[in-house]
Scaffold this motif. Structure first.
Motif: not given
Length: 64
Positions: A2, A6, A10
């Motif tokens: 995860a 992420s 980003l």
């Protein structure tokens, strides 16, 4: 997993913003993406992953 997803999301958003804002042109952006892609297949990938995991753990341990 995860955290990796992420970070990728980003960085993709930052790249799109830089491209649209004119701060970076398409050529250097493609070179940066390819550099990251090929860097991920080297022996340094594990060290980079451990470094990013330690930063994520440090940020996660901050209590407000």
């Amino acid at each position: 997993m995860a955290i990796s997803l992420s970070v990728v999301l980003l960085l993709a958003i930052i790249l799109v913003v830089l491209l649209r804002g004119g701060s970076i042109k398409a050529g250097p952006a493609i070179v940066a993406v390819l550099f990251g892609f090929f860097l991920a297949s080297t022996g340094m990938a594990d060290d980079i992953q451990r470094f990013l995991d330690s930063i994520a753990d440090m940020v996660n341990s901050i209590q407000f």
